[in-house]
Design a protein around this motif. Structure first.
Motif, PDB file in Angstrom:
ATOM      1  N   CYS A  91       0.947  -1.119  -0.068  1.00 46.38           N
ATOM      2  CA  CYS A  91       0.067  -0.012  -0.014  1.00 46.38           C
ATOM      3  C   CYS A  91       0.881   1.270   0.002  1.00 46.38           C
ATOM      4  N   CYS A  94       0.028   3.008   3.818  1.00 40.89           N
ATOM      5  CA  CYS A  94       0.514   2.393   5.055  1.00 40.89           C
ATOM      6  C   CYS A  94       1.467   1.510   5.128  1.00 40.89           C
ATOM      7  N   CYS A 122      -4.110  -0.683  -0.004  1.00 42.83           N
ATOM      8  CA  CYS A 122      -5.032  -1.692   0.881  1.00 42.83           C
ATOM      9  C   CYS A 122      -6.323  -1.226   0.833  1.00 42.83           C
ATOM     10  N   CYS A 125      -7.226   1.626   3.473  1.00 43.64           N
ATOM     11  CA  CYS A 125      -6.777   2.970   2.909  1.00 43.64           C
ATOM     12  C   CYS A 125      -7.537   3.678   1.756  1.00 43.64           C
TER      13      CYS A 125
HETATM   14 ZN   LIG Z   1      -2.949   1.099   3.380  1.00 40.59          ZN
END
Ligand SMILES: [Zn+2]
Length: 178
Positions: A91, A94, A122, A125
């Motif tokens: 991601c 994150c 992800c 997010c």
């Molecule tokens: Zn993420």
């Protein structure tokens, strides 16, 4: 639907007569090139292929016996797989495992579907981000998205390289782009 990371070793790297990397083909196709003397095997893979008369080590890298002139595609096509590969299946926000593609500047607000505006993300997010920009949320991107470049990308695309190909491909290029 989550993308399954492809495993290495499912193909063979083809080199030009000049040892320049050209493309990746199936192991079966590489074996046919070797058996028909159109190529020679320069690195073996795992296992042995059997035909009626021959047993041939599975080719991992083959070199064409005659030079071929190839027009190069300089632009890497934008696909879901290619975006995941560029971003290392992580991601962009994150660094967790990526499952979705996010448009950094949202499409609903005119963001383009282009290498510079897409990142792997992800689901959490992506959902939280919605139609906001990272700046509006106070989020940072781990790196600025850009179109991938280099020989390794031209030859491999989204494939995971076999470690045995490292001598012929500058794999650091593709890691730097990830
Ligand atoms: Zn993420």
């Amino acid at each position: 639907m989550p993308d399954i990371r492809p495993t290495a070793g499912s193909g063979a790297l083809v080199l030009n007569a000049t040892y320049e990397p050209l493309c990746v083909v199936s192991v079966r196709r590489a074996a046919i090139l070797v058996l028909s003397a159109k190529a020679v095997c320069v690195a073996d893979g795992d296992g042995v292929l059997h035909s009626a008369r021959n047993a041939l080590p599975v080719p991992s890298v083959v070199r064409l016996t005659r030079f071929v002139r190839v027009p190069y595609r300089t632009h890497v096509g934008l696909s879901r797989r290619a975006i995941f590969a560029r971003d290392g299946w992580r991601c962009a926000y994150c660094r967790g495992p990526a499952e979705t593609i996010d448009h950094v500047f949202p499409r609903s607000r005119g963001g383009r579907h282009a290498w510079e505006n897409v990142v792997a993300a992800c689901a959490r997010c992506n959902h939280t981000k919605g139609d906001k920009t990272p700046a509006e949320l106070g989020w940072r991107l781990h790196c600025m998205p850009a179109a991938p470049k280099g020989t390794a990308w031209r030859v491999l695309g989204h494939r995971v390289p076999d470690p045995r190909w490292a001598d012929w491909l500058d794999l650091r290029e593709s890691e730097a782009a990830a």
